[in-house]
Design an enzyme around this catalytic site. Structure first.
Site, PDB file in Angstrom:
ATOM      1  N   HIS A   1      42.437  37.327  49.187  1.00  0.00           N
ATOM      2  CA  HIS A   1      43.310  36.158  50.159  1.00  0.00           C
ATOM      3  C   HIS A   1      43.081  36.629  51.359  1.00  0.00           C
ATOM      4  O   HIS A   1      42.968  35.497  52.565  1.00  0.00           O
ATOM      5  CB  HIS A   1      44.610  36.021  49.816  1.00  0.00           C
ATOM      6  CG  HIS A   1      44.672  35.573  48.468  1.00  0.00           C
ATOM      7  ND1 HIS A   1      45.880  36.725  47.154  1.00  0.00           N
ATOM      8  CD2 HIS A   1      44.659  34.596  47.474  1.00  0.00           C
ATOM      9  CE1 HIS A   1      45.364  36.101  46.206  1.00  0.00           C
ATOM     10  NE2 HIS A   1      44.990  35.027  46.133  1.00  0.00           N
TER      11      HIS A   1
ATOM     12  N   HIS B   1      40.597  28.836  39.339  1.00  0.00           N
ATOM     13  CA  HIS B   1      40.810  29.133  38.389  1.00  0.00           C
ATOM     14  C   HIS B   1      42.147  29.205  39.239  1.00  0.00           C
ATOM     15  O   HIS B   1      42.093  30.410  39.510  1.00  0.00           O
ATOM     16  CB  HIS B   1      40.154  30.009  38.155  1.00  0.00           C
ATOM     17  CG  HIS B   1      39.369  30.450  36.802  1.00  0.00           C
ATOM     18  ND1 HIS B   1      38.194  29.869  37.446  1.00  0.00           N
ATOM     19  CD2 HIS B   1      39.151  30.188  35.476  1.00  0.00           C
ATOM     20  CE1 HIS B   1      37.361  29.599  36.019  1.00  0.00           C
ATOM     21  NE2 HIS B   1      37.743  30.569  35.217  1.00  0.00           N
TER      22      HIS B   1
ATOM     23  N   SER C   1      46.596  31.367  45.483  1.00  0.00           N
ATOM     24  CA  SER C   1      45.515  30.743  46.409  1.00  0.00           C
ATOM     25  C   SER C   1      45.900  29.807  46.039  1.00  0.00           C
ATOM     26  O   SER C   1      45.229  29.156  47.699  1.00  0.00           O
ATOM     27  CB  SER C   1      44.098  30.636  45.803  1.00  0.00           C
ATOM     28  OG  SER C   1      43.720  30.666  44.064  1.00  0.00           O
TER      29      SER C   1
ATOM     30  N   GLU D   1      43.756  24.853  35.990  1.00  0.00           N
ATOM     31  CA  GLU D   1      44.380  26.162  35.404  1.00  0.00           C
ATOM     32  C   GLU D   1      44.185  25.588  33.673  1.00  0.00           C
ATOM     33  O   GLU D   1      45.115  24.383  32.968  1.00  0.00           O
ATOM     34  CB  GLU D   1      46.209  26.514  35.445  1.00  0.00           C
ATOM     35  CG  GLU D   1      46.835  27.620  34.468  1.00  0.00           C
ATOM     36  CD  GLU D   1      46.017  28.882  35.132  1.00  0.00           C
ATOM     37  OE1 GLU D   1      45.471  29.135  35.669  1.00  0.00           O
ATOM     38  OE2 GLU D   1      45.664  28.752  33.504  1.00  0.00           O
TER      39      GLU D   1
ATOM     40  N   ASP E   1      39.404  23.230  31.851  1.00  0.00           N
ATOM     41  CA  ASP E   1      38.495  24.358  32.077  1.00  0.00           C
ATOM     42  C   ASP E   1      38.063  23.779  33.524  1.00  0.00           C
ATOM     43  O   ASP E   1      36.949  23.065  34.160  1.00  0.00           O
ATOM     44  CB  ASP E   1      37.241  24.426  31.459  1.00  0.00           C
ATOM     45  CG  ASP E   1      36.276  25.038  31.568  1.00  0.00           C
ATOM     46  OD1 ASP E   1      36.573  25.632  32.408  1.00  0.00           O
ATOM     47  OD2 ASP E   1      35.305  25.535  30.749  1.00  0.00           O
ATOM     48  N   GLY E   2      38.322  25.179  34.368  1.00  0.00           N
ATOM     49  CA  GLY E   2      37.493  24.580  35.629  1.00  0.00           C
ATOM     50  C   GLY E   2      35.773  24.783  36.220  1.00  0.00           C
ATOM     51  O   GLY E   2      35.296  24.720  36.842  1.00  0.00           O
TER      52      GLY E   2
ATOM     53  N   ASP F   1      37.710  32.340  40.864  1.00  0.00           N
ATOM     54  CA  ASP F   1      38.153  33.567  40.437  1.00  0.00           C
ATOM     55  C   ASP F   1      38.784  33.308  38.822  1.00  0.00           C
ATOM     56  O   ASP F   1      39.755  33.627  38.444  1.00  0.00           O
ATOM     57  CB  ASP F   1      39.679  33.563  41.591  1.00  0.00           C
ATOM     58  CG  ASP F   1      40.439  34.284  41.473  1.00  0.00           C
ATOM     59  OD1 ASP F   1      39.908  35.629  40.599  1.00  0.00           O
ATOM     60  OD2 ASP F   1      41.718  34.769  42.042  1.00  0.00           O
TER      61      ASP F   1
HETATM   62  N1  SAM Z   1      43.435  32.558  41.766  1.00  0.00           N
HETATM   63  C1  SAM Z   1      44.097  32.587  41.658  1.00  0.00           C
HETATM   64  C2  SAM Z   1      45.051  33.844  43.148  1.00  0.00           C
HETATM   65  O1  SAM Z   1      44.345  34.002  44.051  1.00  0.00           O
HETATM   66  O2  SAM Z   1      46.262  33.476  43.598  1.00  0.00           O
HETATM   67  C3  SAM Z   1      44.241  34.203  40.359  1.00  0.00           C
HETATM   68  C4  SAM Z   1      43.915  33.227  39.384  1.00  0.00           C
HETATM   69  S1  SAM Z   1      43.806  34.456  37.901  1.00  0.00           S
HETATM   70  C5  SAM Z   1      43.227  35.089  38.072  1.00  0.00           C
HETATM   71  C6  SAM Z   1      42.565  33.634  35.915  1.00  0.00           C
HETATM   72  C7  SAM Z   1      43.312  32.510  35.920  1.00  0.00           C
HETATM   73  O3  SAM Z   1      43.090  31.397  35.117  1.00  0.00           O
HETATM   74  C8  SAM Z   1      44.760  32.369  35.303  1.00  0.00           C
HETATM   75  O4  SAM Z   1      46.047  32.041  34.722  1.00  0.00           O
HETATM   76  C9  SAM Z   1      43.701  32.139  33.649  1.00  0.00           C
HETATM   77  O5  SAM Z   1      45.398  31.409  32.617  1.00  0.00           O
HETATM   78  C10 SAM Z   1      43.344  31.321  34.568  1.00  0.00           C
HETATM   79  N2  SAM Z   1      41.755  30.383  33.496  1.00  0.00           N
HETATM   80  C11 SAM Z   1      41.001  31.087  32.556  1.00  0.00           C
HETATM   81  N3  SAM Z   1      40.053  30.709  32.187  1.00  0.00           N
HETATM   82  C12 SAM Z   1      39.963  29.287  32.280  1.00  0.00           C
HETATM   83  C13 SAM Z   1      39.120  28.189  33.057  1.00  0.00           C
HETATM   84  N4  SAM Z   1      38.505  27.628  31.820  1.00  0.00           N
HETATM   85  N5  SAM Z   1      39.559  26.822  33.381  1.00  0.00           N
HETATM   86  C14 SAM Z   1      41.237  27.184  34.182  1.00  0.00           C
HETATM   87  N6  SAM Z   1      41.737  27.640  34.232  1.00  0.00           N
HETATM   88  C15 SAM Z   1      40.941  29.192  33.894  1.00  0.00           C
END
Ligand code: SAM
Length: 295
Positions: free
Chosen positions: A19, A42, A102, A120, A148-149, A169
């Site tokens: 961050h 993500h 984020s 998400e 899916d991101g 992320d």
């Molecule tokens: N970026 C966030 C932050 O900095 O506050 C934290 C994200 S956390 C490390 C990863 C997140 O990605 C989780 O909430 C998980 O459920 C989600 N996730 C996992 N695979 C994903 C995908 N293929 N596409 C989107 N989200 C996904």
């Protein structure tokens, strides 16, 4: 379905690194008037309670963000101070109760003509994220997508004003995430070669994790792009033995941020901030940092 929940880890040392880099990059990218699109592949839940069950159970924020709010904290370097100011903005008074993820950090730094797309997949985090974003009354500026991101960003590249920051992320809960990061980076550079791409990754004893920054470096170099690679280690990665003979894993000891087309001001900002981060977040004598760039 995934079991990873960022609420256990919010505000840990990896979030401090990620961050701080995100804020410094966005501060630079929002200096120009032209609209910016931020794609957060993500997103997580967006906001986290540091006094809630998840964070209290793990206690990770105590050795992360909370150390920067301690009364004994020395004067901070500008990038770290900007991070502390951002987290402080979400907390009234002195107690650290809320941690912005984020999506919320980014939204605070955007102008009204900028756009934020949040991806998400986890249904619980998605619900929390959508609810938190609704409170912002940000209208069409922020979109929450249950997609899916890795795939979902494709339709937004290139963005209309040809300015974008992609934050990638993943939780790396599934081994295939490492390959997906690389595929996404290669595909995104083809779609939009001048975007700024920021990838977080864990530094753990796993071949895929070890190879990721090296492969991103090769990709960026072959594409003729500049890159910046910052790592923060807070403790040894050694598995230790307890007095009862059980093995004790150290938890996440280190992580890195790899940027392609980083803002040109970022390296100098991190050159100051990283040694201080390592010093203030150290959990043993192995705490250190690295910073390298190329292209
Ligand atoms: N970026 C966030 C932050 O900095 O506050 C934290 C994200 S956390 C490390 C990863 C997140 O990605 C989780 O909430 C998980 O459920 C989600 N996730 C996992 N695979 C994903 C995908 N293929 N596409 C989107 N989200 C996904």
């Amino acid at each position: 379905m995934f079991s990873y929940r960022h609420a256990f880890h919010a505000g840990n040392h990896a979030d401090v690194l990620k961050h701080t880099v995100l804020i410094a990059a966005l501060q630079h990218l929002t200096e120009k008037d032209a609209a910016l699109t931020v794609l957060d592949t993500h997103a997580g839940a967006g906001l986290y309670r540091l006094d809630g069950d998840y964070a209290s159970t793990s206690g990770e924020a105590a050795d992360g963000v909370a150390r920067l709010f301690a009364p004994t904290t020395p004067a901070l370097t500008p990038a770290l101070q900007a991070y502390v100011d951002m987290v402080g903005d979400f907390n009234q008074g002195k107690a650290l109760r809320v941690y912005p993820g984020s999506p919320f950090i980014t939204q605070r730094l955007l102008r009204s003509h900028d756009k934020l797309k949040l991806f998400e997949l986890h249904p619980t985090d998605l619900r929390a994220l959508a609810g938190n974003v609704a409170q912002l009354e940000a209208g069409r500026q922020v979109a929450v997508l249950h997609e899916d991101g890795f795939e979902g960003i494709k339709k937004f590249l290139p963005p209309p004003a040809r300015r974008a920051l992609v934050l990638c992320d993943p939780s790396y809960e599934i081994k295939s995430d490492y390959a997906k990061v690389l595929d996404m980076a290669a595909d995104s550079l083809k779609r939009f070669a001048t975007g700024t791409y920021a990838f977080w990754y864990p530094i753990i004893p796993r071949p895929e994790a070890h190879d990721l920054p090296r492969r991103l470096k090769t990709l960026a170099t072959k594409a003729g792009k500049s890159w910046l690679h910052a790592t923060l280690t807070v403790k040894s990665s050694k598995i230790t033995e307890t007095v009862t003979g059980d093995t004790k894993r150290p938890g996440l000891p280190a992580s890195g941020m790899f940027l392609i087309n980083p803002p040109y001001t970022l390296k100098a900002a991190l050159k100051d901030a990283l040694p201080q981060m390592a010093e203030l977040l150290a959990q043993d004598k192995h705490a250190t940092h690295t910073l390298e760039s190329g292209g």
